[in-house]
Structures are given as structure tokens and as C-alpha cells.
Design a protein around this motif. Structure first.
Motif, PDB file in Angstrom:
ATOM      1  N   VAL A   1       0.835  -1.195   0.000  1.00  0.00           N
ATOM      2  CA  VAL A   1       0.000   0.000   0.000  1.00  0.00           C
ATOM      3  C   VAL A   1       0.873   1.250   0.000  1.00  0.00           C
ATOM      4  N   TYR A   2       1.915   1.214   0.826  1.00  0.00           N
ATOM      5  CA  TYR A   2       2.764   2.395   0.944  1.00  0.00           C
ATOM      6  C   TYR A   2       3.574   2.637  -0.322  1.00  0.00           C
ATOM      7  N   ALA A   3       4.121   1.560  -0.893  1.00  0.00           N
ATOM      8  CA  ALA A   3       4.915   1.721  -2.115  1.00  0.00           C
ATOM      9  C   ALA A   3       4.043   2.239  -3.244  1.00  0.00           C
ATOM     10  N   ALA A   4       2.805   1.721  -3.344  1.00  0.00           N
ATOM     11  CA  ALA A   4       1.916   2.165  -4.412  1.00  0.00           C
ATOM     12  C   ALA A   4       1.628   3.655  -4.282  1.00  0.00           C
ATOM     13  N   ALA A   5       1.492   4.138  -3.055  1.00  0.00           N
ATOM     14  CA  ALA A   5       1.123   5.537  -2.850  1.00  0.00           C
ATOM     15  C   ALA A   5       2.317   6.483  -2.869  1.00  0.00           C
ATOM     16  N   SER A   6       3.510   5.975  -2.591  1.00  0.00           N
ATOM     17  CA  SER A   6       4.599   6.929  -2.358  1.00  0.00           C
ATOM     18  C   SER A   6       5.787   6.813  -3.295  1.00  0.00           C
ATOM     19  N   VAL A   7       5.947   5.699  -3.986  1.00  0.00           N
ATOM     20  CA  VAL A   7       7.080   5.605  -4.914  1.00  0.00           C
ATOM     21  C   VAL A   7       6.576   5.954  -6.316  1.00  0.00           C
ATOM     22  N   PRO A   8       6.950   7.132  -6.845  1.00  0.00           N
ATOM     23  CA  PRO A   8       6.429   7.515  -8.156  1.00  0.00           C
ATOM     24  C   PRO A   8       7.062   6.686  -9.271  1.00  0.00           C
ATOM     25  N   ASP A   9       6.260   6.391 -10.292  1.00  0.00           N
ATOM     26  CA  ASP A   9       6.793   5.664 -11.444  1.00  0.00           C
ATOM     27  C   ASP A   9       7.927   6.422 -12.100  1.00  0.00           C
ATOM     28  N   GLU A  10       7.807   7.767 -12.087  1.00  0.00           N
ATOM     29  CA  GLU A  10       8.831   8.595 -12.738  1.00  0.00           C
ATOM     30  C   GLU A  10      10.197   8.345 -12.117  1.00  0.00           C
ATOM     31  N   LEU A  11      10.188   8.086 -10.819  1.00  0.00           N
ATOM     32  CA  LEU A  11      11.446   7.856 -10.109  1.00  0.00           C
ATOM     33  C   LEU A  11      12.101   6.573 -10.628  1.00  0.00           C
ATOM     34  N   ILE A  12      11.288   5.556 -10.782  1.00  0.00           N
ATOM     35  CA  ILE A  12      11.807   4.271 -11.279  1.00  0.00           C
ATOM     36  C   ILE A  12      12.265   4.442 -12.734  1.00  0.00           C
ATOM     37  N   GLU A  13      11.442   5.155 -13.529  1.00  0.00           N
ATOM     38  CA  GLU A  13      11.797   5.389 -14.935  1.00  0.00           C
ATOM     39  C   GLU A  13      13.117   6.139 -15.037  1.00  0.00           C
ATOM     40  N   ALA A  14      13.248   7.159 -14.195  1.00  0.00           N
ATOM     41  CA  ALA A  14      14.481   7.961 -14.233  1.00  0.00           C
ATOM     42  C   ALA A  14      15.687   7.089 -13.934  1.00  0.00           C
ATOM     43  N   GLY A  15      15.541   6.198 -12.975  1.00  0.00           N
ATOM     44  CA  GLY A  15      16.618   5.284 -12.640  1.00  0.00           C
ATOM     45  C   GLY A  15      16.976   4.399 -13.817  1.00  0.00           C
ATOM     46  N   ARG A  16      15.946   3.941 -14.522  1.00  0.00           N
ATOM     47  CA  ARG A  16      16.194   3.049 -15.664  1.00  0.00           C
ATOM     48  C   ARG A  16      16.903   3.788 -16.779  1.00  0.00           C
ATOM     49  N   ILE A  17      16.478   5.032 -16.997  1.00  0.00           N
ATOM     50  CA  ILE A  17      17.115   5.816 -18.061  1.00  0.00           C
ATOM     51  C   ILE A  17      18.593   6.008 -17.741  1.00  0.00           C
ATOM     52  N   ASP A  18      18.882   6.140 -16.432  1.00  0.00           N
ATOM     53  CA  ASP A  18      20.286   6.259 -16.035  1.00  0.00           C
ATOM     54  C   ASP A  18      21.021   4.925 -16.112  1.00  0.00           C
ATOM     55  N   GLY A  19      20.308   3.887 -16.488  1.00  0.00           N
ATOM     56  CA  GLY A  19      20.960   2.597 -16.667  1.00  0.00           C
ATOM     57  C   GLY A  19      21.060   1.758 -15.413  1.00  0.00           C
ATOM     58  N   ALA A  20      20.311   2.134 -14.357  1.00  0.00           N
ATOM     59  CA  ALA A  20      20.385   1.340 -13.131  1.00  0.00           C
ATOM     60  C   ALA A  20      19.487   0.104 -13.253  1.00  0.00           C
ATOM     61  N   SER A  21      19.894  -0.981 -12.632  1.00  0.00           N
ATOM     62  CA  SER A  21      19.081  -2.195 -12.652  1.00  0.00           C
ATOM     63  C   SER A  21      17.925  -2.029 -11.670  1.00  0.00           C
ATOM     64  N   ASP A  22      16.906  -2.900 -11.813  1.00  0.00           N
ATOM     65  CA  ASP A  22      15.761  -2.854 -10.907  1.00  0.00           C
ATOM     66  C   ASP A  22      16.201  -3.016  -9.455  1.00  0.00           C
ATOM     67  N   THR A  23      17.135  -3.942  -9.246  1.00  0.00           N
ATOM     68  CA  THR A  23      17.619  -4.204  -7.896  1.00  0.00           C
ATOM     69  C   THR A  23      18.271  -2.958  -7.316  1.00  0.00           C
ATOM     70  N   ARG A  24      19.074  -2.318  -8.152  1.00  0.00           N
ATOM     71  CA  ARG A  24      19.781  -1.133  -7.689  1.00  0.00           C
ATOM     72  C   ARG A  24      18.813   0.008  -7.400  1.00  0.00           C
ATOM     73  N   ILE A  25      17.819   0.157  -8.257  1.00  0.00           N
ATOM     74  CA  ILE A  25      16.814   1.209  -8.032  1.00  0.00           C
ATOM     75  C   ILE A  25      16.104   0.957  -6.699  1.00  0.00           C
ATOM     76  N   PHE A  26      15.772  -0.318  -6.454  1.00  0.00           N
ATOM     77  CA  PHE A  26      15.086  -0.668  -5.213  1.00  0.00           C
ATOM     78  C   PHE A  26      15.922  -0.278  -4.004  1.00  0.00           C
ATOM     79  N   PHE A  27      17.192  -0.695  -4.009  1.00  0.00           N
ATOM     80  CA  PHE A  27      18.002  -0.481  -2.815  1.00  0.00           C
ATOM     81  C   PHE A  27      18.438   0.975  -2.633  1.00  0.00           C
ATOM     82  N   THR A  28      18.670   1.696  -3.721  1.00  0.00           N
ATOM     83  CA  THR A  28      19.192   3.049  -3.556  1.00  0.00           C
ATOM     84  C   THR A  28      18.088   4.107  -3.506  1.00  0.00           C
TER      85      THR A  28
END
Lengths: 319, 287
Positions: B169-196
Motif C-alpha cells: 500500500v505504501y509503495a503504491a502511494a509513495s514511490v512515483p513511477d517517474e522515479l523508477i523510470e528515471a533510474g532506468r534511463i540512467d541505466g540502473a538495474s531494478d535491484t539497484r533502483i530498489f536499494f538506492t
């Protein structure tokens, strides 16, 4: 303050769907590995430590062990259908134990939640001085493990040496905290002491999250503090009250720690005092696993049903 | 205190209601604090004076003797119990929080087949109290010949359907998709995006799950009680219950001092960490 918001539709549905993991448009394979890899630690443990015991208990509850001869011969396991459940519901000790926790819950839960609500409203109002001190004072008992609270209170109840008994004696009142008629309420006092502050805090947080202007209008119209509390605040924090009610009812049905410890000083508490104590006694001391499993299944289903009914009832009233 | 309350307060001076309300709250605070005062006072008394003197005031203070007795009793087993408790409740709550966060995050932020069904089962499990599982778990571990081991208590303790629910519930409400997308564009892996990135955004929920788990593991007496016969594996709670059950005079002193020693750090931690548990423990309730 973290809030529970409606779930956002965050990721577009995957165009390709593979067996275990889905994908986003760009790198489906690596996402799938990630999804699986991150779900597996919890998933495996959940299956092994949550679903498996539930399934195991259900299976065990449907079988029975028959011994030939005088109980000394070799034993065989046979399918028994619902026999064990019939035994559970015709077992006097089980019915007494269930009746006891229901009586306990019917009195203790409303008293505790009423007190928690009153304290939360007082702390949220302008009436009271030093709210910070009171908030922590009421909440501190929750910091103690239930076992330690029960040990502590069993010393305070201990016949002959109880400091509370001496205190009451000064007022000319003689009390026996561990007698057959009183010990259930002594247990209720331990639970109330330990959990009121926690429930108060949940309701208080909900009150604090209400926007001030909601009751500003009522105040300008001359509504008293009690009217505002009764007509506006309480209805608005009903979800928080429901949550505390569900948790308290679940806690009551699984009453174990307090009686198991106060039992050391109170002969009135036998080894089948609550349903969970009865299941433990049947399973571990009498090695009647199938019966113990049936008791566990009945308790789990009962708890599930009661919580579900409270949630439904609360939802219907709120509409 | 929050600002609006202070602002409201300014409008009035002492009224009858204020005095009565405060007096009522004061009486109740005595009810809540007096047992703890008794524990503190009693931990300084000799076993003889424990029951013969006024329970709410000090007699001959011998705290040091009591502490030495406590840590020496049964070849210093109390210290082992402290260590075990830290492993079961402390390490257990950390591991539980991490696996709940990982599962909740994936359930909130990724699409895959069967997701809603998985989540449905987890929600249903929230309503099955863990204590009810203790006996079936015992029977299962007995079949595997794994009772009376560390893992028989640790593994069941770290599973928290409620933790996964809250993290989702908390992740759905508070982690924006844009944040994950931005991480991917920077070439970070899913695991790395999660932890950092994501884990940091989710930290309020993580504190909540951690505290819930800590309290739940700490409060579950039945599970270690049925699983563990070897006193070297016990947490403090089972050990103190055992001492108390012996009903001998010397063990009264040990139980009282042991109880005091184990709760005083907790009480101090609760007071110091107020900010965290106030938002943390109630996060699930505010809708």
C-alpha cells in the motif's frame, strides 16, 4: 503522516505475459528475474510457515489415531471425517473456555476501547494540560513484552504479598485477585493496562489527522466540546475505532500469555482455561494431535469470521 | 505538539473543565505507571524484603547484588537469553522487514499474471493470527525432526503478511513511477533502483513494519514455549516464565530483577524514539 491512498494504476499492463513474471516494454527478461527474485524469499517462507501449517492442521483434524488392544498395541491412522470437530464442540472444557473468553471480550473490549477513546478525545481537545506527558505515560505499558506485564502483575496480585491488596486493606476493602470469581477480571485488568495506550494512540492519530476547519463551523455555531466530539469527531474516526475493535477481538480469542503466567499463582486457572491453552494441553501433554489440530482450525476460522463480520458491520454502518 | 493544538489552546485560560480533565488524566497515569514504579523499586530489594516491606518504596538497596545474582544464575544463562532475544526479535524483525518490503514493492510496482490472487491470499492471511499456527507448526517441525532448534522459532517469526500488505500500500502511494523510470534511463538495474531509491522513499513504512514485527515476535510466548526445550535457546520471555514457574523464593528475586533489566532499555528506547513509533505504529490506521 503516511496515509493509505487508493492504489494508483502505476504500470501499464504488460503486452507480453510470460509464465511467472510479467514485463514492462523495454527489458522484459530482467524485470521477470527481478519480480521472481524479490517475491521468492517472502513467498517461500509464507508457503512453508503460514499456508503449510494451516493445510497441515486441516488435514490432521480430519484423521484420528486408533490404538488396538489396551492402547498399547500398534496404532493406525484412519480418516475420521468431521469426528474431531464433533468432539471439539461436545467437549465441556472447550465450551467453557470459549464461553469464558467471550465473556471476557464482551466486558473487557468495550471498557478498554471506551477508555482509549475518552483519553484520545481528551488529549486531542484543548481541555488538558501536559498532553505530551500523558500520551507517553499511557503508552509505556505497551513497550513491555506481554510476558513481562503478566509476570509483573502476577507479583502485584500474589495473595498475601500483593501491595495492591495492602493498599485496598487500608481502605477497608478486602480483595482476592486470584480467586475463582475474580481472576478473570484480574486478567482483564492486565490486558487493559497493557493495550489501552496503544489503542488510544491509534484513535488519537486519526483525530490529529482531521482538518481543523471541519469543526470550526460547529464551534462558531456554539456547539460544545462534547457535542463536537460526539457528533463530528467520533463518526470521522470510526475506521480507526473499527481497527482497534478487530485487533482487540482477535487478541481476546487468542488469550494465552496472561493466563499461562498468572496460573503460577492462581490455582483457579487450570490448563484448559482458554481455548489456546486447551489446544496446547491436548497437543503437547496428552499427545492428542488430531483433537489439538481441530481446536486450532476452529479457533482460526472463528477468529477469521468474527474479524470479517466486524469489518462488514462497520462498513455498512459507515455508509 | 502540533501547531493547530497550540493555537487553539491560546484562546482560553484555566477552566473547570481543564482542571477536572487534567486531574482525571493524572489519576489514570498513576494507574499506568505505578506497576512500573513497583518493578523499579523491587529490583533493588533483597528477596526477603521483596514481600515484607512497602512495595512502593525502597528498603535496603542492593541492586548490585541482585544484578550479580541475575547474571550468575544457572551458569550465566540470562545473558544467553538476552542474546537469543536480540536474534529472534531484533534480527528477525530486520529480516522480516526486508523480505516484506521486497515483496510489497514488487506487488505494488510491477505487473505479472496472478498478482491480484497472490495479494488476495496475503490479505486473507492477515486475519489468521500467528499464535494459532504455533501448534500445527510444532507438529510439522516435529515430523522434520527440527523442534528444539533456533530455526524452529526464527523462520516462522519472520513471515509477516501484514508487513507485505503495508509495504505494498505504501509503495503504491509513495514511490512515483517517474522515479523508477528515471533510474532506468540512467541505466540502473531494478535491484539497484530498489536499494538506492525506492527503499529510502518507503522508510516510514519500513519503520512501522519493523516495530510491528519486533513487538509481535517479542510477545509470542507460545511458539518458543512449544518449540524449545533447551534453555540455551530460550528468549528472555520463556526464561523468566520458567523461573517464575519454579515458585521458589530465590527465583522471585531473579524474575523481578530479570524483568526490570529487560524492560528498562525498552522503556528508554520508546521514550527516545517517540517520533518514530508515533508515526510508525499508527501508520496503518490513518485512512
Amino acid at each position: 503522516m503516511p496515509t493509505v491512498a487508493p492504489r494508483k494504476v502505476t504500470v501499464p499492463p504488460a503486452p507480453t505475459s510470460t509464465k511467472a513474471g510479467g514485463a514492462k516494454r523495454r527489458k522484459p527478461v530482467s524485470h521477470r528475474k527481478f519480480v521472481v527474485g524479490f517475491l521468492v524469499p517472502f513467498g517461500l517462507l509464507f508457503v512453508a510457515m503460514y499456508l503449510a501449517p494451516i493445510a497441515y492442521a486441516i488435514v490432521e483434524s480430519l484423521y484420528t489415531v486408533k490404538r488396538s488392544g489396551l492402547g498399547l498395541g500398534p496404532s493406525t491412522t484412519e480418516f475420521a471425517g468431521l469426528d474431531n470437530f464433533a468432539r471439539v464442540f461436545s467437549d465441556d472444557a472447550f465450551l467453557t473456555a470459549i464461553g469464558r473468553v467471550l465473556l471476557f471480550g464482551a466486558v473487557q473490549v468495550p471498557v478498554m476501547l471506551g477508555l482509549a477513546l475518552l483519553l484520545a478525545l481528551l488529549l486531542d481537545s484543548t481541555v488538558v494540560k501536559f498532553p505530551g506527558f500523558f500520551r507517553i505515560a499511557y503508552f509505556i505499558p505497551f513497550a513491555l513484552p506481554v510476558v513481562v506485564s503478566a509476570l509483573l502483575w502476577s507479583f502485584l496480585y500474589s495473595p498475601g504479598s500483593s501491595p495492591y491488596q495492602k493498599l485496598f486493606a487500608l481502605l477497608g476493602i478486602s480483595v482476592d485477585f486470584t480467586g475463582g470469581d475474580t481472576v478473570l477480571w484480574s486478567l482483564a485488568n492486565i490486558v487493559t493496562w497493557a493495550w489501552t495506550g496503544y489503542n488510544m494512540l491509534i484513535i488519537y492519530s486519526a483525530l490529529q489527522a482531521l482538518p481543523e476547519d471541519i469543526y470550526e463551523a460547529a464551534r462558531l455555531d456554539g456547539a460544545s466540546g462534547w457535542q463536537i466530539a460526539w457528533r463530528i469527531k467520533i463518526p470521522l474516526v470510526r475506521p480507526a475505532i473499527t481497527l482497534t475493535a478487530v485487533m482487540s477481538v482477535i487478541g481476546t480469542l487468542q488469550l494465552y500469555n496472561e493466563p499461562a503466567i498468572v496460573k503460577h499463582i492462581a490455582p483457579a486457572i487450570d490448563s484448559k482455561y482458554t481455548p489456546l491453552m486447551l489446544a496446547q494441553t491436548a497437543g503437547l501433554e496428552n499427545s492428542d494431535y488430531n483433537f489439538a489440530a481441530a481446536v486450532s482450525v476452529v479457533l482460526a476460522l472463528g477468529t477469521f469470521l468474527v474479524s470479517f463480520l466486524i469489518l462488514r458491520f462497520a462498513r455498512r454502518k459507515a455508509v | 505538539m502540533s501547531a493547530p493544538t497550540t493555537a487553539r489552546k491560546g484562546a482560553r485560560t484555566y477552566t473547570m473543565g481543564q482542571v477536572l480533565g487534567t486531574a482525571f488524566l493524572f489519576v489514570l497515569s498513576v494507574y499506568f505507571l505505578l506497576p512500573l514504579w513497583w518493578l523499579l523499586v523491587s529490583s533493588t530489594k533483597s528477596t526477603g524484603q521483596l514481600f515484607s516491606t512497602n512495595g512502593f518504596w525502597f528498603a535496603d538497596i542492593q541492586l548490585w547484588t541482585n544484578l550479580t545474582n541475575l547474571f550468575k544464575a544457572d551458569d550465566g544463562v540470562f545473558l544467553t537469553w538476552v542474546g537469543n532475544t536480540i536474534l529472534y526479535a531484533g534480527v528477525g524483525a530486520v529480516v522480516s522487514t526486508l523480505i516484506s518490503a521486497a515483496a510489497g514493492y514488487v506487488l505494488a510496482k510491477y505487473q505479472f499474471r496472478g498478482k491480484e490472487a497472490v495479494f488476495g491470499v496475503i490479505i486473507a492471511a492477515v486475519l489468521v493470527p500467528k499464535v494459532m499456527l504455533a501448534l500445527p507448526l510444532y507438529l510439522m517441525f516435529a515430523k522434520l525432526d527440527m523442534v528444539n532448534t533456533f530455526w524452529a522459532v526464527f523462520l516462522p517469526s519472520i513471515v509477516s503478511p501484514f508487513g507485505v500488505y503495508l509495504c505494498r500500500v505504501y509503495a503504491a502511494a509513495s514511490v512515483p513511477d517517474e522515479l523508477i523510470e528515471a533510474g532506468r534511463i540512467d541505466g540502473a538495474s531494478d535491484t539497484r533502483i530498489f536499494f538506492t531509491v525506492s527503499l529510502r522513499v518507503m522508510s516510514p513504512a519500513l519503520v512501522t513494519v519493523f516495530l510491528f514485527q519486533l513487538v509481535e515476535i517479542w510477545n509470542n510466548l507460545l511458539l518458543p514455549m512449544v518449540m524449545l526445550q533447551d534453555d540455551e535457546l530460550w528468549p528472555i520471555t520463556v526464561g523468566l516464565t520458567y523461573w517464575d514457574s519454579l515458585r521458589t523464593t530465590s527465583n522471585y528475586g531473579l524474575t523481578v530483577t530479570g524483568a526490570a533489566v529487560s524492560v528498562i532499555p525498552l522503556i528508554i528506547a520508546f521514550i527516545l524514539l517517540q517520533r518514530f513509533w508515533r508515526s510508525g505504529l499508527t501508520a496503518g490506521a490513518v485512512k
